[in-house]
Every structure is written in structure tokens, then in C-alpha cells.
Scaffold this active site. Sequence first.
Site, PDB file in Angstrom:
ATOM      1  N   GLN B 218      23.451  -5.622   3.280  1.00  0.00           N
ATOM      2  CA  GLN B 218      22.817  -6.386   4.349  1.00  0.00           C
ATOM      3  C   GLN B 218      23.155  -7.869   4.236  1.00  0.00           C
ATOM      4  O   GLN B 218      22.751  -8.662   5.078  1.00  0.00           O
ATOM      5  CB  GLN B 218      21.292  -6.205   4.303  1.00  0.00           C
ATOM      6  N   ARG B 365      11.266  -2.822   5.708  1.00  0.00           N
ATOM      7  CA  ARG B 365      11.224  -3.373   7.059  1.00  0.00           C
ATOM      8  C   ARG B 365      10.152  -4.440   7.195  1.00  0.00           C
ATOM      9  O   ARG B 365       9.376  -4.448   8.148  1.00  0.00           O
ATOM     10  CB  ARG B 365      10.972  -2.254   8.055  1.00  0.00           C
ATOM     11  N   CYS B 366      10.070  -5.303   6.202  1.00  0.00           N
ATOM     12  CA  CYS B 366       9.072  -6.353   6.276  1.00  0.00           C
ATOM     13  C   CYS B 366       9.577  -7.557   5.553  1.00  0.00           C
ATOM     14  O   CYS B 366      10.107  -7.481   4.466  1.00  0.00           O
ATOM     15  CB  CYS B 366       7.786  -5.922   5.625  1.00  0.00           C
ATOM     16  N   GLU B 735      10.421  -6.554  12.517  1.00  0.00           N
ATOM     17  CA  GLU B 735       9.455  -6.116  11.520  1.00  0.00           C
ATOM     18  C   GLU B 735       8.002  -6.226  11.969  1.00  0.00           C
ATOM     19  O   GLU B 735       7.119  -5.633  11.356  1.00  0.00           O
ATOM     20  CB  GLU B 735       9.687  -6.916  10.236  1.00  0.00           C
TER      21      GLU B 735
END
Lengths: 166, 781
Positions: B218, B365-366, B735
Site C-alpha cells: 500500500q 480499514r481505519c 474508513e
Amino acid sequence: METLPIQVTVNGRTYTAEVEPRLLLVHFLRDVLNLTGTHIGCDTTSCGACTVLWNGRPVKSCTVFAVQVDGGEILTVEGLERDGQLHPVQEGFWEEHGLQCGFCTPGMMMTAVALLNENPDPTEEEIRKAISGNLCRCTGYVNIVKAIQYAARKMREGATVHVGGA
Amino acid sequence: MTATAVRGIGMPVKRKEDPRFIRGKGTYVDDIKLPGMLFMDIVRSPHAHARIKRIDVSKALAMPGVIDVITGEELAKANLAWMPTLMGDRQMVLPTDRVVYYAQEVAAVIATDRYTAADAVLAVEVEYEPLPPVLNPFEALKPDAPLVRPDREQKSNHIWHWEAGDKEKTDRAFQEAEVVVAQDLYIPRIHVASIETCGCVANYDPATDKLTIWMTSQAPHAHRTVFSLVTGIPEHKIRIISPDIGGGFGGKVPVYPGYVIATYATLKHKKPIKWIEDRSENLQADSFARDYHIHAELAATRDGKIRGLRVHVVADHGAFDAAANPSRFPAGLFSVCTGSYDMEAAHIQVDGVYTTKPPGGVAYRCSFRVTEAVHTIERMVDLLAHELGMDPAEIRFKNFIQPHQFPYKSPTGWEYDSGNYPAALQKALDMIGYQELRREQAERRARGELMGIGISTFTEIVGAGPSHTFDILGIKMFDSAEIRVHPTGAVIVRIGVQTQGQGHETTFAQIVAEELGIPVEYITVEHGDTDTAPYGLGTYASRSTPTAGAATAVAARKIREKARLIAAHLLEVSPDDLEWKDYAFRVKGAPDRYKTMQEIAFAAYTNFPFGLEPGLEAECYYDPPNLTFPFGAYVCVVDIDRGTGQVKIREFLAVDDCGTIINPMIVEGQIHGGLTMGMAPALFEEIVYDENGTMLTGTFMDYLLPTAVETPHWKTAKTVTPSPHHPLGAKGVGESPTIGAPPAIVNAVVDALSHLGVRHIDIPITPAKVYRILQEKGVAE
Ligand code: FES
Ligand code: FES
């Protein structure tokens, strides 16, 4: 390691190969035939990323040996488009934003094709049930359901004379 | 040019990346095949904590097709047995003497194909002497606890202590408070489980002396820098390519040992090496998220005005602190836990602790512990409402930061950029028919049925971040874009962030389309290749739009300024006589005299004014002045089955405000996905260990991802409050729903059971957990 000869038709093309008996269908497709559209997402037959049609029925190709499909017909995501024309399911996924990372998408679409071949007018609940062996981590499924509904409509309207299956 | 032709900002443009994906023509890392490629597989520890007495590789090495078995001892000679983590800790690549978590990498086999490699893994003999595992962070802090990290100078399992806010002021607010509610909350360890696991193809080419690594990354640029620092290879001799990524969600931010071993192996054997994790390896050994033990207290007046928040967290980071938080924030942005509410004071303390579990504390996802923060405050506000007998909507309205208070300085030091919280909640309540639902609930309750309504009004904090505060290993958290307009008006855009499904190839093209008036189909977006993309910190923490999105807009505006000079030259007017309107430079007062960007682009290469550099290109490294603060109001309605304890989400409405929306279709898709990943840990997912530290949830058979059957038909709506400091007003959205959904669901379940005296339930709220409560309360069927 001992090998066995197999003959299998994939996306309308016939291949012969010598394979180890333990070679999984998914690895045969990906590593031997270079059809890398079929993905691998787990090792417990849970995710459905590897779904292909075997003689018209959806199977998880990570849980089938290549030797089992000897003499059979396989349809993978690469075989959905015909003569430059997207399959209605492919079109639906694009139109309705039914994919994000795209990793689950080929397997998801193959399951959808199998569903619509059997049930041209599924309810939302039937669609959700049909794809419950396919995990998607990105979309939350709402748009996947819409994509399949789109394809169902399109196929019923007969806009494309295309029935899937190899 | 019309907006429909350009299809810029605000248009539901169909995704440019989809044609390859729906044809099965994406290129994910496992699709990459190079001539002579070898396969790597990893031997893993069956113990959570053990001394390694002996590793015997002879049987494995003797197998036909096996090329090599790499151990920690060998890596140590190359000074590669340890690597730095993004948090400034160090982590074992391969152990030399001991293992510290179940499924830890112990040795790596290199073979001619993946089946042989897997066979050889079983043939590597390792003799262990088990040591006592350390699984509970509270136990780990006791003086007699076994040491997880004897390699450190500090001889305890305590990693760091971190504080935010004003202790004195907060203590005073508590002393003076009329009401105090307190609660322990545990947010369990979970795993992102993107459907594609992690892996790489590492290829050292001796002919060019270049190392190329295709990697599920990522953050390819940051990883290149880390690889250069770790291996000593000059950075220009390393190329990292993030091909198509099958979901990231934070799990592909850390550097995993497998990448480093594969890199070592290609340097040694001068052959491409492929390493692809199995799902079980991915779940068992890759970075986890959460694992926060929270004690929270809220002080308030009797009429429900919140005065202060006090929180203490014990954070289980596993065996290595391999989270990916900005350097100054070991607990991420947890201190945003005062949420959407105006209060005098807050004081937050977090202690990080080592245990014999896989390393991390990365995202699910945060962005940086915001989920934990929001869960805390949204639960505490509901607890206060129960305590005071107030409606959970009413108590929120009473305590919201009001629209006129923005920019709002929070008691822990954040400056919220913009918001209108009452409007979002009111919209959600109106749309779902809140009053009607409350009436229905009362009726059902009278009949003995269990129905609950839960609210969460969260504030998210994204877009890390401004260079004065945000860096990872010293690298400031700017991001970048580079735009080239070709002579025919076609465009290539290269960005420093990397998509994993978010649709950057489409949305970033829309930004450029809007700014330059060039139809979106003439714009290509590239990313993920460190040899061609400008340096960026990558995509996580919903930072792409706030940082690289801003960079893209600013770069496009630089192009427009140059284009103005060329247009003036072509129209034979002064640049000041031109205005940018309807996607063209037009002569003021004579709008029919204009030049489009296509015409200008051609002139930039064929007929540019004397003294001006030819060409039409620009780049921008954007250092955001502040973070952005998206927010939302979620309402969840649940029914609980008294016979099974099953929670059914009957309805879920998410009202999100992420500022300016670039592509509404993609934003809605992000919200659907985020809500599902919010529901997952609320109801299903948890990583569980037995008393030996063996993971019991190491496959998709036991770690339950929601399927289409469990997932409700999400309903979404929006309000739009642009960010005042972002060039487009955009805030980021990926998110928000993952953060906002869990407390809405928990609050709904607790609401359904509140008349029975239930005040709190820790997630995941499984049927078994609920059924036990129903039995205790005597209402199980
Ligand atoms: S790879 Fe997951 S079911 Fe086949
Ligand atoms: S689109 Fe990413 S897993 Fe389904």
C-alpha cells in the site's frame, strides 16, 4: 512424481496435458494454461474466488483436481466475453459498480452466470443465497446484487443471445 | 465543453479500471510469472513462545527440486535477521534462537515449484523448547512475567506510555461532576483479511544490477526506502511495483518478513523468487488490528451536559511494535476520542505492551485507532443517556459541537476543520422515522419482543498529514502528483498513492478532467511503480483524496496558469483579459473568443509564446495544512431472536458527510464496503487464542467474514460540508463507515436489552453471547 494425461476443454479450446494427480484445477488453469483470471483467496474452500463452471455447474477450482475434469468442459472468466461482446453479467458488474479491488469478481461473476442460467429471474434473497459461497471484502454486496439483477434483466430482455456455459 | 462531456467532479463516472478486472485481465502479484522463477514457502512455529534448539534442513535440501533452505543464522551473517518496523521497533525476519508467536516465520524453502516448496516445508526439522506464553497484556505487565523481548535494553514487556489532553483540568471536571459513568470496553484483535493475501515476486537482475520487487504494497515508495536502508542497496537500484492489489485495508502497509527473505533469496540465487501466502498464514501471522483494553469514564451534569472524558488503554501490540502509525502517535489518533461532542476537558493515557502474539496494531480499514476512539465515546454517550434516562438522540443534540464553533479546537488538541453534526443526525432521524420506530419498539417490548435502535454520530480524522506533526520513520506525510498534457490534449497523471480497489484511476482522472476541461476518457492515471510515480507515502488511513487528491488539483492548477499564458498568446490578448469559464479560457466580455485546453496543449508544443518554456507539465508535493474531519450519523435497527440470540439488522441508514464528492457512485460503494467491515467485528470476527497461544481462528472456517446473506441492504444518504482547507473541499471517506458502524450496532443491541438492565456488551456480539444474556435475564426461549 508420476503424471497422468488429461484432455480438457477450457473456454471452448481443447488442451491436452500431463499433470501430477495432486495438481489442483485452479493451479492447472493459472500456472499451466496461464488463465490467471481465476483467483485463489483461501485454503479451506471458503471464499469462492476460484469459482469456475465445470460442465455448466459452478465449482471451487481449488477443491477439484485437474485429473477429475479429464474429458470435461470448463468455463472461466476469460471465456465470458464472446466476439468482443461482454457477457451481461460482466456488463452488470461494470454498470452497477459491483467490484472494487476486483479480486473476488471473476469467481463472483461465474457464480452469477450459473445462477442466471438456472434461474433467469431471481429475487434479491435468491441472489444473496446463491453468492453466499463467494466472499467479497470490498463492496458490501449491495452493488453485486444490483449487478446480477441488471444482468438478469438484460438476459431476459434477450438483448444478447448468450447463455454462458462452455 | 459541457460538464457531461468532461465528466469531472461530482459525476458517477463508470470505473476506468473495471474493463480489465471483469475480463479476468487484472495483474495481481500471483499472476506475475518470470522465466526461471523459483518459489518460496515458509516454515512456521507451532509454539507461541519457544527456544529453538536445532534446525535440521538436510532432509528438505535433499529433496528433488529444492534449491535452498534459508534460516535466521544465515540471514544474521548478512545482517538481515532483524529489520526495522515502521514504528521504530525492530522485528525478526527469521529467528536465530527463539520464536515469540504462533506461526512465526522460522525458515524459508526455495524450490522449483510451489508444490515442492510446500513439501519441503514439512521436511524441515525444528526442535523447540517451549517457553511460557504471554497472552494477556495485564499479566505481561506484572514484574514476574516472562520477558517477550529480551533483546531490548528495557527488561519489561512495557513498550511505551503516551498521553494526550489536560490531566488536571480533567480531574477537576470529574471532581465537580454531578454524574460519572464508567465502563470497561474490550475491542478484540481482528484481521483485515483482504481476499488477496500478501506476497511478492522479487527479481534481482545482475545484468542491470537492479532489484525489482512486485509486492502487495500500500506504500511502495516508503517500502523502497526501507528496503534500501535495510539492505544497503542504493535506492535507485530498487524498483518496487504495486501491481493490482486485491484489497488492502491496512494489512499491506507493514513490511513482512516474507518480502525480505524473498529479496535476500533473489540476491543470493540471481533468479526471480515468488512468495505468496496461504490464507491461513495470512490470518495467523500478518499484522492484526485493535486489541485495545479500554477503561473510560465520562463526567456530566445531571441535565446531560458532558464535561469531561478520562480514558486509559492497555494496548496489546504483540511481539513487535510493527504498527504503522505516524512517529509521534504510538496510539495513532486515538486522542480524537472526544468525538463530536463539545466538552471542557479530556485526558487520555495509552500503554503499549508486548505479548507473544503476532506483531502489529495496524489498521482494519481505519486510520490510526480512530475506530477504537469512536467506539469508546459513542458507547459512553449511550451509557450516560441510560444513566440519565435520556433519549440517545437527545443527549447527542445537547452535546454536539455546533456549526458556528468550527474550526473547533478539541480538548486533546485537534482542530476540526468543518462540520454540521445536528443537520446530519436530524436527516438520519427523519429519514428512518425515528419517533415511529420508538413507538414500535414500545409496542414490541410490551409483547416481549426484543427490538433495538442504535445511533452513532461519529467524527473521523483523516488525511495524515501536515509535515509539522506527521512523519513515518522521519519521512513527512505529504503526497504527490505529476501531470503531463500531451500535444493532442491527452493526459497522463502519476500519483504517489496506490489504489487497492478505491478507484483512483477514475477519481483522480475526474479531478484533472474538472480542473483542465479535458474529457475523462483522455486521462490515464498511473501509480504504484516507484520508478515512474512521484514519491508518496501511500494509501491508507483514508489519506489519498485529502493528500494526493489535493496535490493533483494543485498540479492541474499550475498547468492551467501556464495554459493561460499560451491562450493569451493565441488570442492575442493580455493574460489578465482571460477568465477560465465553462472549461476554457475566454476573453472577458467576449466569451465566444476562447481556447480549450486541447488547443492550448497543441500550441504548448507547436506555437508557444517567445520566452516561455515549451511543454505542459506540472507536479505538486502537497503538504496538507491540517487533517480533514469527515463525519456521519448512523442509525441501526435490530431484532433479537429470543430462541437463538441472533441479532438481525433490520435496517441500517448511514448519513455520511465527506465534504465535496468526486464520484458519488464510488463514494457510495466505499460506504457499503466500509459498513460491512464495520458490521463484521461488531457481530462476527475475532481472533482467538487458546491458553498456549495457538490461534484458534486461523482459517476462513473459524474466522467469519460476512457473506451476502448476513449483510443487510445498506441505505445511504449524505450531507455535504466541504473542508475549508482542501483545494477541492474533499475529506476522504473509505474508513468512516467502518468506524461509525460498530457502535451503532452495539448501541442498538444494548438498546434492545436495556429494559432488562443490560448496559454494555463487548464485540463481537455473537448469538452465543446474546443467548447467555437472555438466559441470565430469564427471557431466553
Ligand atoms: S480459493 Fe477460496 S474457495 Fe477456492
Ligand atoms: S471487490 Fe475486492 S473482494 Fe470483492
